[in-house]
Enzyme design. Sequence first.
Site, short mmCIF file in Angstrom:
data_model
loop_
_atom_site.label_atom_id
_atom_site.label_comp_id
_atom_site.label_asym_id
_atom_site.label_seq_id
_atom_site.Cartn_x
_atom_site.Cartn_y
_atom_site.Cartn_z
N ARG A 230 0.98 -1.28 0.02
CA ARG A 230 0.10 0.08 -0.11
C ARG A 230 0.97 1.31 0.09
NH1 ARG A 230 -2.50 -3.55 -0.97
NH2 ARG A 230 -4.37 -4.61 0.18
N HIS A 278 1.21 1.02 -10.16
CA HIS A 278 0.27 0.35 -9.31
C HIS A 278 -0.19 -0.72 -10.23
CE1 HIS A 278 -2.66 0.58 -5.77
NE2 HIS A 278 -2.47 -0.62 -5.82
#
Length: 315
Positions: A230, A278
């Site tokens: 994250r 990502h």
Amino acid sequence: MSGAILVAVDGPQAAQWAELFRSHGEGRPVRLWPEIGDASDVEIACVWRAPHGLLATLPKLRLIVNLAAGVDHLLADPNLPDVPIVRAAHADLSMRVTEYVVLHTLRYHRRQPLYEAQQRQRLWKEHPQPAASEVAVGVMGLGVIGTEAVRVLARIGFRVAGWSTSEKLVDGVETFHGPAGLDPFLARTEILICLLPLTKTTRGILNRSLFARLKRDGAAGGAFLINAGRGRLQIDGDILAALDDGTLSGATLDVFPHEPLPPESSLWAHPKATITPHNAGDILPDILVAEVMAQVARLDRGEPLLNVVDRTRGY
């Protein structure tokens, strides 16, 4: 007629998600945000980074499906309705993230950034290459994905260990846990892979203090960071400082506190940084839609749901 499915996805695949749910939604109407129609018709919300406050406007909502592993944006919604939340999950998602961390572990192990720099200089020069069994790799986060990653890395031959906030056991792999286990885990780790969820205790854990405790005199030739967990686990400024002063010899980052990574970020051009958008766990929507509809069927039959998010734990 069954209640409608709302697709609220922040990204270019939103229309594709909606079309797939129309094809496989077993007769349920499908709405694509922001075209909600009658909000009282919506029973299922399939979301990724949906606007905060949106879900609270759906009075008959029965289930929220987060179309990715990370739920921190969703749980940060102050008006999040009190209905079950499940994560869309598939074995292929675990394998894709595992592919990513194995790829970049091997890049550092085989000195690939060094050879790429030499190529730009037209320099032909070999460097000593240790065996994988000489290199200590550490994985932070031993959930489904982390456990798969440590097993694959161990099969390649790396000296792999895992760390988690609570005790986890993985056959054939040394594991550490909790605050007491963090220092010994870091002290033996040269290539650090982070796959942790974002919680109150893990926010900002990838910081200057942690990097300083990594092993820098091992076979890998320095300490390296790979974060595919994250974005808010890491402090970007601390990563830059550690790369500049040699505390870190390299960093591969797939996630960031602010996404997309701003163009003005110094990480983009840093010679020791590898930036990806990502995409470590990118999985095609059509692979997940069947899993989502299976969850909806379980809800309709009153059966226990799978991959339910624990709001108190944050994952």
